[in-house]
Design a protein around this motif. Sequence first.
Motif: not given
Length: 129
Positions: A30-31, A55-56, A120-123, A127-128
């Motif tokens: 989570r953020m 981040v990748t 995972t995709m949401e976080v 971040v990107i």
Amino acid sequence: LDGIAVASILLCVVLFAWVIREEFTPIELRMADGYIEAVHTGVEYRIGTGEIESVTLLEELPRMSKSRGNGMDTLLEGTFYVRDEGQKCEVLLNPQNDCFIRLETADMIYYFGGVDDAQTMEVYLQVIP
């Protein structure tokens, strides 16, 4: 002698309960207030977004071996060694998922995953840059 036997049995019960808790407690990614938090039985990792150098999003994990931590079917947690990169990293994820985040800071590489690929995709999208 009876006390040692009772203490041994109690220790086995406590260790069994701990292993069950470890395996069946879901991972959360989570953020929160400018930080990425990877949570399992507590906040295991908290990384400020300002510390992240890259981040990748990955669909496959690199080959890695456990140095310290857990290497269960549904939980990789702790310090691992990434063979292709030749360095250690911190890991908290479910290896049965299909998407993972690789974060790099000045000091460490992290591999994280949420309870599922959607989390995972949401976080990752938060971040990107």
